[in-house]
Design a protein around this motif. Sequence first.
Motif, mmCIF file in Angstrom:
data_model
loop_
_atom_site.group_PDB
_atom_site.id
_atom_site.type_symbol
_atom_site.label_atom_id
_atom_site.label_comp_id
_atom_site.label_asym_id
_atom_site.label_seq_id
_atom_site.Cartn_x
_atom_site.Cartn_y
_atom_site.Cartn_z
ATOM 1 N N ARG A 178 23.661 30.820 41.722
ATOM 2 C CA ARG A 178 24.642 30.070 42.630
ATOM 3 C C ARG A 178 23.818 29.326 43.451
ATOM 4 O O ARG A 178 24.332 28.113 44.244
ATOM 5 C CB ARG A 178 25.891 30.994 43.330
ATOM 6 N N SER A 224 30.970 37.329 57.637
ATOM 7 C CA SER A 224 31.509 36.933 56.454
ATOM 8 C C SER A 224 30.091 36.082 55.601
ATOM 9 O O SER A 224 29.169 35.577 56.166
ATOM 10 C CB SER A 224 32.581 35.856 56.554
ATOM 11 N N ARG A 258 30.218 33.144 54.423
ATOM 12 C CA ARG A 258 30.180 31.846 54.968
ATOM 13 C C ARG A 258 29.426 31.836 56.183
ATOM 14 O O ARG A 258 28.760 30.828 56.457
ATOM 15 C CB ARG A 258 31.650 31.053 54.962
ATOM 16 N N ALA A 266 30.362 29.062 50.176
ATOM 17 C CA ALA A 266 31.612 29.170 49.475
ATOM 18 C C ALA A 266 31.629 29.927 48.038
ATOM 19 O O ALA A 266 32.149 30.762 47.835
ATOM 20 C CB ALA A 266 32.135 27.518 49.099
ATOM 21 N N PHE A 267 30.463 29.682 47.446
ATOM 22 C CA PHE A 267 30.196 30.454 46.126
ATOM 23 C C PHE A 267 29.927 31.851 46.465
ATOM 24 O O PHE A 267 30.457 32.622 45.578
ATOM 25 C CB PHE A 267 28.743 29.701 45.548
ATOM 26 N N GLU A 270 30.945 33.877 48.881
ATOM 27 C CA GLU A 270 32.252 34.233 49.168
ATOM 28 C C GLU A 270 33.038 34.453 48.097
ATOM 29 O O GLU A 270 33.821 35.871 48.098
ATOM 30 C CB GLU A 270 32.906 33.493 50.166
ATOM 31 N N ARG A 271 33.221 33.560 47.265
ATOM 32 C CA ARG A 271 34.110 33.834 45.992
ATOM 33 C C ARG A 271 33.342 35.100 45.145
ATOM 34 O O ARG A 271 34.291 35.959 44.559
ATOM 35 C CB ARG A 271 34.137 32.823 45.146
ATOM 36 N N LYS A 272 32.178 34.994 45.216
ATOM 37 C CA LYS A 272 31.377 36.066 44.293
ATOM 38 C C LYS A 272 31.966 37.604 44.901
ATOM 39 O O LYS A 272 31.923 38.390 44.288
ATOM 40 C CB LYS A 272 30.176 35.794 44.073
ATOM 41 N N GLU A 306 33.875 38.559 47.000
ATOM 42 C CA GLU A 306 35.378 38.825 47.126
ATOM 43 C C GLU A 306 35.900 39.319 45.773
ATOM 44 O O GLU A 306 36.485 40.184 45.381
ATOM 45 C CB GLU A 306 36.221 37.644 47.328
ATOM 46 N N SER A 307 35.362 38.621 44.423
ATOM 47 C CA SER A 307 35.817 38.963 43.314
ATOM 48 C C SER A 307 35.097 40.335 42.775
ATOM 49 O O SER A 307 35.691 41.285 42.284
ATOM 50 C CB SER A 307 35.237 37.818 42.178
ATOM 51 N N LYS A 308 33.880 40.851 43.438
ATOM 52 C CA LYS A 308 33.251 42.057 43.220
ATOM 53 C C LYS A 308 33.940 43.090 43.966
ATOM 54 O O LYS A 308 34.281 44.260 43.276
ATOM 55 C CB LYS A 308 31.875 41.988 43.690
#
Length: 247
Positions: free
Chosen positions: A8, A95, A97, A227-228, A230-232, A234-236
């Motif tokens: 990422r 966070s 970000r 952004a990348f 955070e999404r990773k 959060e999904s984990k």
Amino acid sequence: MVGKLLLRGMLAGLISGVLVFAFAHTFGEPLVDQAIAFEEAASQAAGEAAEPEIVSRATQAGIGLFTGVMAYSVAIGGLFALVFAFVQGRFSSLSARGTSAVIAAAAFVAVVLVPNIKYPANPPAVGNPDTIGVRTELFFLMIVVSTAALVAAFALARRLAPQFGAWNGAIVAGLAYVAFIGLVEYLLPPINEVPENYSALVLWHFRTTSIGMHVILWCALGLVFGAFAERKLESKAGLRTHAPAYR
């Protein structure tokens, strides 16, 4: 996990590199052309023979610039991801970000802003070819010193936080960093090889454009990777929350 963040980071570097190339091609290359024209005029006035053009200016300003910018941006994006993976959860409670933004801002200050205050970028026709080795060594020395000092400043801020509070500790560490960098830049030898009749306007625009390229790179990298990541993350976290419990 680190490998996925690395991927990422390189993707974020790729996106950032496209933006940097567009800016450099639009605003930077015309300044390079003006600098080359000045250099050629000075050589003709001195009666020197024109140097053969090994690579055309069209290639340099096009595919050459694109290749160099993209390779650099992707590499920086990968290093950025590795630093994020090391810092997040160990030294930062922000966070994803927030951590990404702080790393990007700190890297811009240490790697770009501080070294360029002492040794700013120069266009063609500025600088003695015989001193290019010394100038390069001094510039990279400034990067190393600035980066090490910034890491030490963060460590000092963390150490002072329990006693003086996070905000006051950060202020003291920041002042210590500025004082140390000011001393180092005062002690290092200055380099001023700008010809007397060189256009001050072209020189100023070239240096500000060079800084602008790095501003775009680090801002885009910090925002896109944040952004990348955070999404990773959060999904984990979601997978862990919904994972079935086996007894």
